[in-house]
Each structure stands twice: as structure tokens, then as C-alpha cells.
Design an enzyme around this catalytic site. Sequence first.
Site, PDB file in Angstrom:
ATOM      1  CD  GLU A  92      -2.769   0.756   2.556  1.00 10.15           C
ATOM      2  OE1 GLU A  92      -3.147   1.797   3.088  1.00 10.15           O
ATOM      3  OE2 GLU A  92      -2.962  -0.363   3.049  1.00 10.15           O
ATOM      4  CG  ASP A  93       1.630   2.824   3.352  1.00 16.63           C
ATOM      5  OD1 ASP A  93       0.589   3.079   2.721  1.00 16.63           O
ATOM      6  OD2 ASP A  93       1.657   2.678   4.586  1.00 16.63           O
TER       7      ASP A  93
END
Length: 704
Positions: free
Chosen positions: A76-77
Site C-alpha cells: 500500500e505505502d
Amino acid sequence: MQTIEALSHRLSSYLEPNQINLVKRAYFYAEQAHDGQKRRSGEDYITHPLAVADILASMHMDYQSLMAAMLHDVIEDTGISKKAISKQFGSTVAELVDGVSKLTQIEFESHAEKQAENFQKMALAMANDLRVILVKLADRLHNMRTLGAMPPHKKRRIAKETLEIYAPIAHRLGMNDMRLEFEDRGFYAMYPLRASRLQAALKTARGNRKELVEQIQTAIEKRLGRENLTALVIGREKHLYSIYQKMRTKKKFFKEIMDVYAFRIIVDSVDTCYRVLGVIHNLYKPVLGEFKDYIAIPKSNGYQSLHTVLVGMHGVPIEVQIRTKEMDEMANNGIAAHFLYKSTSDDALTSSHNRARQWVQGLLEMQQRAGDSLEFIENVKIDLFPDEVYVFTPKGRIVELPHGATPVDFAYAVHTDVGNNCVACRVNGRLAPLSQPLQSGQKVSIITAKDAQPNPNWLNFVVSGKARSAIRHFLKHQRHTQSVALGKRMLSKALTELQLELEKLTEEQTLALLDATKMKSLEDLFEDIGLGNRVAYAVAKLLKPGAEFKGKTGSTHAPLTIDAGEGMMVTFARCCRPIPGDPVIGHISPGKGLVVHQDTCRNITELRQKPEKISQVNWAPNVSGEFLADIRVEVESERGIIATLATRITDQGASIEHINVRERDAHNSVIHLCIGVHNRIHLANIMRRIRNMSFVIRVQRSKN
């Protein structure tokens, strides 16, 4: 602050050295990936994955879950793909990480929709591997512990989500310790003032109660010692959020809730549980109807224990829970209590895992039927409420249902087809209404009929998510089928008037129609026409732009035929209640499809100015079904008139939907009846039979 070395030391108590090395490898990979990223509190980002892994280690989770915890924010990051993780750490870990990752790539209409989509994705991942939800819960727990750095509006939003979804999931999986922490932290973040006031009151109450708690505890311990029973007796504290919930839902004062004293007795075997129960009931008198045996019939989340309420000295109520060490471990850690052993031995695939799997399987079924993620999450929330009712099938199988469930919920819990074809039920051998809430211990049998269908009114009283989603799914499908069929008939009729045939349209003509109406397929176009969102004549004119329709509605061609009384896309107007045999006319109403009126109805006058919205309709030679008609009966007032009238009507094979009596004066009354008939001849016969009754002055069909 937690370090990877401290975690490794902790893991060495239950994992193999090579497994610990894999967890460390995942940690260093994540540390590199998150390099330079900070949390809101100012700490390095890697502290979060490490803390999540530590929470899972305290539950003795397996090494793959711990690796997924280390990597859960990487996709996600940091822009690292699932493929890269799969290459580095294997597909199992990559699937776990992907299941936990949020859907950041898609833009959503609203936060609610985003939350719902995330949950839907997680439910699908849970179906493949239950560890996804455990990693997600640990992730949420650490976020709740570090909420301090968030702005107030975000705090409240996260707390609300935790209280509505994550705390009930933890409860559903039997993870009591985690649920309590979720609830208390969520409560503090949502209502800081209420929480701190309650906390202060609890502290004061605890001091005042201390002496009495010790007295009761000593008395129980002494009596158990006298009977040579080894047991650990613990005074049980009520936690903050449950006190708040009880005050709100049961409308009780703080003092009333704190007047109850609660104890837990932990013993070595199931046999001893029941012996302790006997001893306790000899020591203090039990309260009738308050004993619950969750050992013989465990709760749906696998929780087992004996519950009883006693009346102690000075009349104080004492709640007691009796359970074994294993049951206590299960009650606190739930499904996580057995995870490690499950992966190594087959026979340890405990009942709690089976239950959790069944629940997730149910989630999947609901997900496939739901129209969208918001509807899905609404159904899931219903199913997460913890109170259960246990009822029996005719063969003695136990079915768990949510509190307030009805026979319809039971029917859907047995099988979707049983629910869809359900017409009546017997509870403990007696016929009962389908909307009656069930009580634990009842025996329920469902009566089905081959051609029966779910009733839209059931949605007003069913409580389980499975029943709700199955009924909605059926009705949507039925509505779709009927509107497609109606739309096809209407378009075919409109095209006939332009000397075109629907079946003989060329591919170019079909594509031109779809292009002009911006529809994906002919079926979608038929549905849109059937729902009344488009006018069939306007669609037909797209193929012959200059053409004019003959007559007011092109009535030179065969009108639509109505062959049944019930349907979702053909409705009968309440203002004039047409029945077979009446001259009728139809008009298209957006969302409702075709609405049929009597030809003489005043409400249709204005619509006659818009010929494209009017549709010629006819009754089929043999129409099936029941149609409602209103009749007005003037009578001389006598005793027992209504009963006599009702008998006369039902003898004629008609049903009475509604009766309304208005007194005109001391001698005369007017009775308005709404009755179900087959056609005009049937209605005429009924009216003739009524007219022959001695007290009837006049009978006529009423026009509203």
C-alpha cells in the site's frame, strides 16, 4: 520501544530457529521499503509493523502471519508489488499481505463506500485464509493504541469503525481480550467526557465494594475446599464500555449495574465444572431461569462456560461463570488460541475453526448476492450482533440464529431454497406466524410449497443477514426478469407500428439503437423500457426518425395482454382497482413499469394528452390470480352483521383484505369492503348474494 531482537527472543519460546529467521528477513525487507517514512507521532514507520507482529506473537501465531504483519503496509505505502513479495517470501505470505492491504487504488464515492469495499475485499481474502483477519485485527489494535497523534475528527471516525465492525468481528471469533480493548479504547476516542466520568465513578464504586467481594470470594473458596475441589476463584470486573452499553440499552442507572457481583471459577475438567455448579447452588440460592449451559451448547464463536446467577448474603445478586483452563484460554483468545497447533496436526482443526469457516462461508454467500458493498456491509453488521437463539430442526440439529430471529430466518439458515419456498411453519408442533420471534429451545419445522416465492414484506421482520440478502437477491432477479419481458413486449409492439419486427432487426439497426440509447445490450434496453424509464415509442422512432404513429397510441395493432394478477412490473391502480372484464388502459410510470387503470378512471384523463405514455392493454381470455375490488354496502344496523357478511363473502371463494364501518345514524351504517376476486363475473355473483340479505339496503362497487 520494541526491537526485532526482543521479538526474536519472544518467538524462540515457540517457533523453530529457521522460522524466526524468515520473520527477521521480512522485518529487514519492510525496514528498507519504509525507509524515510514516519508515523504521525514522529516515529519511524517500521515501529508499526513491528508492534503488530508483537501483538500476534503474544497470541502465539505462526511465522507466516508474523511475516505478513511485518509486510502488511508494503504494497500500500511503498509501491512494491504483490508479485515482488511473492518472489521473495512465497505466495502464501503475498496472499496474506494482499488481503490485509486496503484498496487505495480505486476512487470511491464516499468514505462509507470505501470502508465497505475494503471490508468486502478482506472477507474474500478471509475465505482463503482466516489469518488475514487476525493480522488485520492486530493492525487495528496497534492503530487504536496510538490514536493520540490523530486529529479529533479522524479519531472519531476510526473509533466508530472499530466499535461497529472490528470489535464485533473479534467477538465473533471469540477473541474476548482484544474485543474489550477495542471497545474501551473506541469508547474513549468517541466520547472522551463520558468515558472519563464513568471511569471516575467506577474507581469510587470499586473501593466501596472491595470488602463484600472478598467476603463472597472467601465463602466460595471455603465451600469448594470442603468438597475437595481444586479451583481458582477470581472476582470479575465489568469493563467500561459494557457498563455504558447496559446503561443505554437497558435504561439502568450506574448503581443498578454495579450492584451485581461477578466471579469466574476456573477448574481442571468438564466434569468438575458441573460438580462446582452443584456446590455453588448449595451455598447460595440460584435465580430461576438464569442458568445457561454453554458447555453442552457452545456459543457460535466457540465460547464455552456454565453461567448462573445466585442470591448472596444481604440479597446481593452474584453472577458466576464456571469453565476449564482450556475454555478460559479459548474465551480470551478465541480462534487464535489454536492456530499454531492447527497448522501441524489435523485432529486439532478445532470446532472454533470450523465455526469461523462457516461464518466466513456465509459472508461469501452474502457477498455474491449483495447488490453493492454498502448493502453487503449492512448485512454483515446485522450478523455480527452477538446474542444468539438456539432452535432445533425436526431431526434435532441445532441451528444458531441472531436474537429476535423469526421462522423465515430459520428457513434461510437451513437452506436458501427452503427460505424461498417457505409458506408456513410449525413451532413445537403448532402452526405459528412467520413473523413470530423464536425462543431458544423451540423445535421449528418449515412448510414449503413448490411455486411459493419470498414476500417483500418479510424484509420488515427478518433479522439475519443471510435471509435479508437472499430475499433482496430474489426480488431483484424477479424484478429484472419481469421488466425485461415487459420492455421486450412494449418495444416489439411499437416497432410493429413502424412496419419493423424486433426479431428481424439487422445488426446495424441493433447497434444503432444501443449507440443512441447508450446501453450495453438489448437486455439492458428492454429492462429500461420495462421499468418505465424510457418510452418504447421514442426508442422505436430512433430507427425511423420521421415516422408518425397512427391513432392516439397506434391502437391499430394488438394491445398488450395481461394474464396474471401478480407481477412486479405490472401494477393495478388503487384509485379504480381494475379487475378482469373491466375495459382497461395502461400508462408507463418511471420505476413502476406499467400501471393499469379502468378506462373510465378520472386520474388517467390528464395522461391521455401524452399518447406516448399511454399503452393499450387487454385481459387475456383466462387470467389467473386474485384482484382487489372495493364495494360499498349500506345496511340497517343489527347485531352480528359483519360476521354474517364475512361468511357470505368467503362462502363465494373470495378473500376479505379490509373492512371499514361508518355509522350514518342510529339505524343505518355504511360498510366499505376491499375483497379479492377472480373477475367481474365473480364480483357480480358476490354482490348478488349480498343484495339478497335481509338487512342490506344497497350494494355497489365503489369508485374512489
